[in-house]
Design an enzyme around this catalytic site. Sequence first.
Site, PDB file in Angstrom:
ATOM      1  N   ASN A  83       0.828  -1.202   0.000  1.00 13.48           N
ATOM      2  CA  ASN A  83       0.000   0.000   0.000  1.00 13.48           C
ATOM      3  C   ASN A  83       0.863   1.253   0.000  1.00 13.48           C
ATOM      4  O   ASN A  83       0.365   2.346   0.161  1.00 13.48           O
ATOM      5  CB  ASN A  83      -0.972  -0.003   1.176  1.00 13.48           C
ATOM      6  CG  ASN A  83      -0.263   0.039   2.509  1.00 13.48           C
ATOM      7  OD1 ASN A  83       0.943   0.246   2.604  1.00 13.48           O
ATOM      8  ND2 ASN A  83      -1.003  -0.161   3.572  1.00 13.48           N
ATOM      9  N   TRP A  84       2.163   1.079  -0.126  1.00 13.06           N
ATOM     10  CA  TRP A  84       3.133   2.186  -0.223  1.00 13.06           C
ATOM     11  C   TRP A  84       3.194   3.021   1.048  1.00 13.06           C
ATOM     12  O   TRP A  84       3.578   4.157   1.024  1.00 13.06           O
ATOM     13  CB  TRP A  84       2.866   3.045  -1.455  1.00 13.06           C
ATOM     14  CG  TRP A  84       2.844   2.223  -2.691  1.00 13.06           C
ATOM     15  CD1 TRP A  84       1.774   2.019  -3.507  1.00 13.06           C
ATOM     16  CD2 TRP A  84       3.908   1.458  -3.253  1.00 13.06           C
ATOM     17  NE1 TRP A  84       2.097   1.190  -4.529  1.00 13.06           N
ATOM     18  CE2 TRP A  84       3.411   0.820  -4.403  1.00 13.06           C
ATOM     19  CE3 TRP A  84       5.232   1.234  -2.900  1.00 13.06           C
ATOM     20  CZ2 TRP A  84       4.183  -0.014  -5.200  1.00 13.06           C
ATOM     21  CZ3 TRP A  84       6.000   0.401  -3.688  1.00 13.06           C
ATOM     22  CH2 TRP A  84       5.474  -0.214  -4.823  1.00 13.06           C
ATOM     23  N   HIS A  85       2.796   2.456   2.163  1.00  8.16           N
ATOM     24  CA  HIS A  85       2.946   3.117   3.444  1.00  8.16           C
ATOM     25  C   HIS A  85       3.830   2.258   4.347  1.00  8.16           C
ATOM     26  O   HIS A  85       3.506   2.026   5.502  1.00  8.16           O
ATOM     27  CB  HIS A  85       1.578   3.335   4.109  1.00  8.16           C
ATOM     28  CG  HIS A  85       0.767   4.389   3.457  1.00  8.16           C
ATOM     29  ND1 HIS A  85      -0.187   4.098   2.522  1.00  8.16           N
ATOM     30  CD2 HIS A  85       0.785   5.728   3.572  1.00  8.16           C
ATOM     31  CE1 HIS A  85      -0.735   5.217   2.099  1.00  8.16           C
ATOM     32  NE2 HIS A  85      -0.161   6.222   2.727  1.00  8.16           N
ATOM     33  N   ALA A  86       4.925   1.795   3.798  1.00  9.63           N
ATOM     34  CA  ALA A  86       5.821   0.955   4.591  1.00  9.63           C
ATOM     35  C   ALA A  86       6.304   1.735   5.804  1.00  9.63           C
ATOM     36  O   ALA A  86       6.652   2.911   5.709  1.00  9.63           O
ATOM     37  CB  ALA A  86       7.009   0.497   3.748  1.00  9.63           C
TER      38      ALA A  86
END
Length: 151
Positions: A83-86
């Site tokens: 979700n590209w919120h690592a």
Amino acid sequence: MAALSRGSVKLQSNLPLSDPVIDPNYLADEADQRMAIQGVKYARQIFAHPEMQQWLIGEAAPGANITNDEDILDFARSTMIPNWHAASTCRMLPREKGGVVDSHLRVYGTKGLRVCDVSAIGRLPDMNLVGSVFAVAENGARIIREEYGDE
């Protein structure tokens, strides 16, 4: 956005240009697995509504023939994307518990290196991360100013 599964990022070698070894470990936690399965089932309920039926010609993925939980989970595992919120990749914990930074955001085993972003937070809220990013960055700036006497 609030997955319970935890992956890892490790050094491959001591060469600075070597790629890290990244294992996102998606769906390792049982709660995440149940959420993925329920997500597919819930989407099917939404699309089964009569008002939605007029716009549909069938189920493309995972496919109407995929009905048992294990097959749905296999589908989720094979199609999972980030979700590209690592975050939480450099957790603030004691080193012996797998932590990467101390309470002053200093990276264990290094000199002059700190992590002042959401990488240091262990568990993030299920929301946009910009507020958390600012909070950690501001706190890191305060810590650094105090340590070097520049208030």
